[in-house]
Design a protein around this motif. Structure first.
Motif, PDB file in Angstrom:
ATOM      1  N   LEU A 153      -9.229  10.941  -2.693  1.00 57.04           N
ATOM      2  CA  LEU A 153      -9.808  10.442  -3.943  1.00 57.04           C
ATOM      3  C   LEU A 153     -11.307  10.739  -4.018  1.00 57.04           C
ATOM      4  CD1 LEU A 153      -7.956   7.025  -4.294  1.00 57.04           C
ATOM      5  CD2 LEU A 153      -7.693   9.035  -5.749  1.00 57.04           C
ATOM      6  N   GLY A 154     -11.987  10.689  -2.878  1.00 59.00           N
ATOM      7  CA  GLY A 154     -13.417  11.012  -2.865  1.00 59.00           C
ATOM      8  C   GLY A 154     -13.672  12.465  -3.231  1.00 59.00           C
ATOM      9  N   VAL A 155     -12.903  13.385  -2.635  1.00 54.71           N
ATOM     10  CA  VAL A 155     -13.084  14.818  -2.901  1.00 54.71           C
ATOM     11  C   VAL A 155     -12.757  15.154  -4.354  1.00 54.71           C
ATOM     12  CG1 VAL A 155     -12.186  17.134  -2.386  1.00 54.71           C
ATOM     13  CG2 VAL A 155     -12.729  15.553  -0.516  1.00 54.71           C
ATOM     14  N   ILE A 156     -11.607  14.674  -4.836  1.00 54.84           N
ATOM     15  CA  ILE A 156     -11.213  14.973  -6.220  1.00 54.84           C
ATOM     16  C   ILE A 156     -12.206  14.367  -7.205  1.00 54.84           C
ATOM     17  CG2 ILE A 156      -9.471  14.518  -7.988  1.00 54.84           C
ATOM     18  CD1 ILE A 156      -7.336  14.836  -5.890  1.00 54.84           C
ATOM     19  N   SER A 157     -12.646  13.143  -6.943  1.00 50.39           N
ATOM     20  CA  SER A 157     -13.618  12.492  -7.835  1.00 50.39           C
ATOM     21  C   SER A 157     -14.911  13.288  -7.897  1.00 50.39           C
ATOM     22  CB  SER A 157     -13.907  11.068  -7.356  1.00 50.39           C
ATOM     23  OG  SER A 157     -12.748  10.271  -7.375  1.00 50.39           O
ATOM     24  N   TYR A 158     -15.366  13.787  -6.744  1.00 50.51           N
ATOM     25  CA  TYR A 158     -16.629  14.527  -6.705  1.00 50.51           C
ATOM     26  C   TYR A 158     -16.518  15.845  -7.467  1.00 50.51           C
ATOM     27  CZ  TYR A 158     -20.956  16.541  -4.958  1.00 50.51           C
ATOM     28  OH  TYR A 158     -22.212  17.102  -4.878  1.00 50.51           O
ATOM     29  N   VAL A 159     -15.456  16.600  -7.200  1.00 50.84           N
ATOM     30  CA  VAL A 159     -15.273  17.902  -7.863  1.00 50.84           C
ATOM     31  C   VAL A 159     -15.065  17.706  -9.366  1.00 50.84           C
ATOM     32  CG1 VAL A 159     -13.858  19.985  -7.982  1.00 50.84           C
ATOM     33  CG2 VAL A 159     -14.334  18.937  -5.768  1.00 50.84           C
ATOM     34  N   TYR A 160     -14.271  16.696  -9.721  1.00 49.22           N
ATOM     35  CA  TYR A 160     -13.989  16.400 -11.135  1.00 49.22           C
ATOM     36  C   TYR A 160     -15.279  16.022 -11.866  1.00 49.22           C
ATOM     37  CZ  TYR A 160     -10.486  15.113 -14.704  1.00 49.22           C
ATOM     38  OH  TYR A 160      -9.678  15.070 -15.815  1.00 49.22           O
ATOM     39  N   ASN A 161     -16.044  15.116 -11.281  1.00 48.71           N
ATOM     40  CA  ASN A 161     -17.291  14.673 -11.907  1.00 48.71           C
ATOM     41  C   ASN A 161     -18.278  15.818 -12.042  1.00 48.71           C
ATOM     42  OD1 ASN A 161     -19.004  12.275 -12.785  1.00 48.71           O
ATOM     43  ND2 ASN A 161     -20.288  13.099 -11.161  1.00 48.71           N
ATOM     44  N   ASN A 162     -18.349  16.671 -11.022  1.00 42.54           N
ATOM     45  CA  ASN A 162     -19.252  17.821 -11.069  1.00 42.54           C
ATOM     46  C   ASN A 162     -18.876  18.769 -12.206  1.00 42.54           C
ATOM     47  OD1 ASN A 162     -21.484  19.279  -9.534  1.00 42.54           O
ATOM     48  ND2 ASN A 162     -19.910  20.882  -9.608  1.00 42.54           N
ATOM     49  N   SER A 163     -17.568  18.931 -12.438  1.00 41.10           N
ATOM     50  CA  SER A 163     -17.113  19.793 -13.534  1.00 41.10           C
ATOM     51  C   SER A 163     -17.462  19.180 -14.886  1.00 41.10           C
ATOM     52  CB  SER A 163     -15.594  19.998 -13.435  1.00 41.10           C
ATOM     53  OG  SER A 163     -15.241  20.630 -12.230  1.00 41.10           O
ATOM     54  N   LEU A 164     -17.285  17.867 -15.012  1.00 34.64           N
ATOM     55  CA  LEU A 164     -17.568  17.195 -16.281  1.00 34.64           C
ATOM     56  C   LEU A 164     -19.053  17.227 -16.623  1.00 34.64           C
ATOM     57  CD1 LEU A 164     -15.217  14.064 -15.995  1.00 34.64           C
ATOM     58  CD2 LEU A 164     -14.850  16.138 -17.339  1.00 34.64           C
ATOM     59  N   ILE A 165     -19.906  17.192 -15.597  1.00 35.14           N
ATOM     60  CA  ILE A 165     -21.354  17.252 -15.827  1.00 35.14           C
ATOM     61  C   ILE A 165     -21.729  18.552 -16.544  1.00 35.14           C
ATOM     62  CG2 ILE A 165     -23.590  17.544 -14.654  1.00 35.14           C
ATOM     63  CD1 ILE A 165     -22.597  15.558 -12.547  1.00 35.14           C
ATOM     64  N   GLN A 166     -21.048  19.641 -16.188  1.00 30.52           N
ATOM     65  CA  GLN A 166     -21.383  20.954 -16.754  1.00 30.52           C
ATOM     66  C   GLN A 166     -21.031  21.052 -18.235  1.00 30.52           C
ATOM     67  OE1 GLN A 166     -23.078  22.608 -14.489  1.00 30.52           O
ATOM     68  NE2 GLN A 166     -22.463  21.039 -13.008  1.00 30.52           N
ATOM     69  N   ILE A 167     -20.104  20.210 -18.702  1.00 33.03           N
ATOM     70  CA  ILE A 167     -19.689  20.264 -20.109  1.00 33.03           C
ATOM     71  C   ILE A 167     -19.987  18.932 -20.804  1.00 33.03           C
ATOM     72  CG2 ILE A 167     -17.927  22.048 -19.845  1.00 33.03           C
ATOM     73  CD1 ILE A 167     -15.855  19.805 -19.567  1.00 33.03           C
ATOM     74  N   ALA A 168     -21.008  18.248 -20.322  1.00 27.10           N
ATOM     75  CA  ALA A 168     -21.339  16.909 -20.829  1.00 27.10           C
ATOM     76  C   ALA A 168     -21.546  16.891 -22.341  1.00 27.10           C
ATOM     77  CB  ALA A 168     -22.589  16.385 -20.124  1.00 27.10           C
ATOM     78  N   ASP A 169     -22.159  17.944 -22.886  1.00 25.56           N
ATOM     79  CA  ASP A 169     -22.443  17.988 -24.329  1.00 25.56           C
ATOM     80  C   ASP A 169     -21.176  18.072 -25.172  1.00 25.56           C
ATOM     81  OD1 ASP A 169     -25.103  17.916 -23.690  1.00 25.56           O
ATOM     82  OD2 ASP A 169     -25.381  20.096 -23.795  1.00 25.56           O
ATOM     83  N   GLU A 170     -20.087  18.555 -24.587  1.00 25.18           N
ATOM     84  CA  GLU A 170     -18.838  18.724 -25.332  1.00 25.18           C
ATOM     85  C   GLU A 170     -17.931  17.503 -25.264  1.00 25.18           C
ATOM     86  OE1 GLU A 170     -16.880  22.436 -24.326  1.00 25.18           O
ATOM     87  OE2 GLU A 170     -18.743  23.147 -23.423  1.00 25.18           O
ATOM     88  N   LEU A 171     -18.191  16.590 -24.330  1.00 25.24           N
ATOM     89  CA  LEU A 171     -17.251  15.495 -24.066  1.00 25.24           C
ATOM     90  C   LEU A 171     -17.145  14.499 -25.222  1.00 25.24           C
ATOM     91  CD1 LEU A 171     -17.877  14.719 -20.283  1.00 25.24           C
ATOM     92  CD2 LEU A 171     -16.135  16.151 -21.348  1.00 25.24           C
ATOM     93  N   LEU A 172     -18.172  14.436 -26.077  1.00 27.22           N
ATOM     94  CA  LEU A 172     -18.110  13.545 -27.230  1.00 27.22           C
ATOM     95  C   LEU A 172     -17.013  13.964 -28.210  1.00 27.22           C
ATOM     96  CD1 LEU A 172     -21.924  13.020 -27.972  1.00 27.22           C
ATOM     97  CD2 LEU A 172     -20.334  11.375 -26.953  1.00 27.22           C
ATOM     98  N   LEU A 173     -16.620  15.215 -28.160  1.00 25.41           N
ATOM     99  CA  LEU A 173     -15.615  15.741 -29.076  1.00 25.41           C
ATOM    100  C   LEU A 173     -14.193  15.546 -28.564  1.00 25.41           C
ATOM    101  CD1 LEU A 173     -17.374  19.148 -29.884  1.00 25.41           C
ATOM    102  CD2 LEU A 173     -17.524  17.005 -31.176  1.00 25.41           C
ATOM    103  N   TYR A 174     -14.060  15.075 -27.323  1.00 28.46           N
ATOM    104  CA  TYR A 174     -12.739  14.971 -26.698  1.00 28.46           C
ATOM    105  C   TYR A 174     -12.453  13.547 -26.242  1.00 28.46           C
ATOM    106  CZ  TYR A 174     -12.582  20.084 -26.505  1.00 28.46           C
ATOM    107  OH  TYR A 174     -12.573  21.420 -26.828  1.00 28.46           O
ATOM    108  N   GLU A 175     -11.310  13.014 -26.670  1.00 25.58           N
ATOM    109  CA  GLU A 175     -10.847  11.714 -26.188  1.00 25.58           C
ATOM    110  C   GLU A 175     -10.446  11.817 -24.723  1.00 25.58           C
ATOM    111  OE1 GLU A 175     -10.102   7.697 -26.363  1.00 25.58           O
ATOM    112  OE2 GLU A 175     -10.960   8.971 -27.932  1.00 25.58           O
ATOM    113  N   ILE A 176      -9.890  12.965 -24.362  1.00 24.39           N
ATOM    114  CA  ILE A 176      -9.481  13.235 -22.985  1.00 24.39           C
ATOM    115  C   ILE A 176     -10.387  14.331 -22.424  1.00 24.39           C
ATOM    116  CG2 ILE A 176      -7.606  14.056 -21.488  1.00 24.39           C
ATOM    117  CD1 ILE A 176      -5.633  12.882 -23.470  1.00 24.39           C
TER     118      ILE A 176
END
Length: 340
Positions: A215-238
């Motif tokens: 869970l630590g590894v997946i959370s870290y990689v997942y969060n790192n990916s989301l940071i790169q597209i932070a500006d787009e996340l407002l447009l997506y519920e998921i």
């Protein structure tokens, strides 16, 4: 021992990775920028908490969560937390059933087809007592974890993202506490029901270290990916769909199916916690008890839970932090309670 340890590990991960986690929404709500240390602390806190819960379950040979809850929070608060856990499990399960209906709509099926599909599968799952959920987790979780990690690593390499670019920026480290606390309460309910099935301390170590690390590894990689597209996340519920837009439609369908599996494993864990708590009061087969509970829950999926969640979740957050504190400092609390 290894096989049994992996079985408990998958049960833990299946309970934790619900639709909120798998979709990325829960991670982004708590973490985001400057959260590398927070995720590391979460992995450590989570591992310690799971060890304490499993060890207590093993010592007590428990078949439901009440004796474990009593050991963790003390006799005076057991009644309060018993009610809170039961309501939490019921609310989460209803939301997961509704989520299955919404997933069905995404594939142009009726909402009720999605609802009754998950209800039927859950009833069938418990025909073999709780062994059914333990077996299905060993099949579903490797697929879910592998698929999620594959798409996240693929995105990381395709976008040439650095995993440790902002490690010196860690102002959000305190997020580790509420995020861990949020995920601990349902695990007390689920792991308290398997104490009589654990046969050695080795199983416990495999389960707690394995689940915390994964869970630590997946959370870290997942969060790192989301940071790169932070500006787009407002447009997506998921948030996951913001990553998947870079890939073929078949990948979107595949991950949508995996999201349903995440919904299913969370609903199954919730039902497991509920029925093992009620079983001592109702002398009927487990699958029949599951069916009765699910039939009661189905009409509730039509209600709006946003108001309920708005008021109840902050209360859960505060109460869960107390539980997390008790778990992390359990040896000290235990000695103090014995003296009193």
């Amino acid at each position: 021992m290894l096989r049994a340890g992996l079985k408990w590990m998958f049960l833990i991960i299946g309970t934790t990775i619900g639709a909120g986690y798998a979709s990325g929404r829960e991670l982004w709500q708590f973490f985001g920028h400057e959260s590398g240390l927070a995720i590391l602390l979460f992995a450590v806190f989570f591992t310690i908490s799971i060890y304490v819960i499993l060890n207590l379950s093993f010592q007590r040979k428990s078949t439901d969560y009440l004796p474990i809850l009593r050991d963790i929070v003390g006799r005076k608060l057991t009644g309060v937390y018993d009610i809170m856990i039961f309501l939490y499990l019921c609310t989460t399960t209803v939301v997961m059933i509704a989520g299955s209906g919404a997933t069905g709509q995404a594939f142009n099926f009726s909402y009720w087809w999605g609802v009754f599909f998950i209800v039927i599968v859950l009833i069938l799952l418990f025909l073999k007592d709780i062994n059914g959920i333990l077996s299905i987790n060993q099949l579903i979780l490797p697929l879910l974890l592998g698929g999620l990690l594959y798409i996240l690593l693929l995105f990381t390499f395709d976008q040439e993202l650095s995993l440790f670019a902002h490690w010196h920026e860690q102002r959000n480290w305190t997020a580790a506490f509420p995020f861990t606390a949020l995920n601990i309460l349902p695990l007390i309910a689920v792991l308290g029901a398997i104490g009589n099935k654990i046969h050695s301390k080795g199983e416990i170590w495999i389960a707690c270290i394995g689940s915390g690390a994964i869970l630590g590894v997946i959370s870290y990689v997942y969060n790192n990916s989301l940071i790169q597209i932070a500006d787009e996340l407002l447009l997506y519920e998921i948030p996951l769909f913001a990553i998947l837009k870079h890939y073929p439609f078949a990948m979107l369908v595949f991950m949508s199916i995996l999201l349903w599996f995440a919904i299913f494993t969370t609903a199954a864990a919730g039902i497991m916690g509920i029925v093992t708590r009620l079983k001592k009061y109702v002398n009927i087969p487990l699958w029949l008890l599951v069916m009765v509970i699910l039939l009661i829950m189905v009409p509730l999926t039509t209600l709006g839970f946003s108001t309920l969640i708005t008021y109840i979740y902050p209360i859960y957050g505060l109460l869960n932090l107390y539980v997390l504190t008790r778990l992390l400092l359990y040896p000290i609390w235990n000695k103090m309670d014995k003296r009193v």
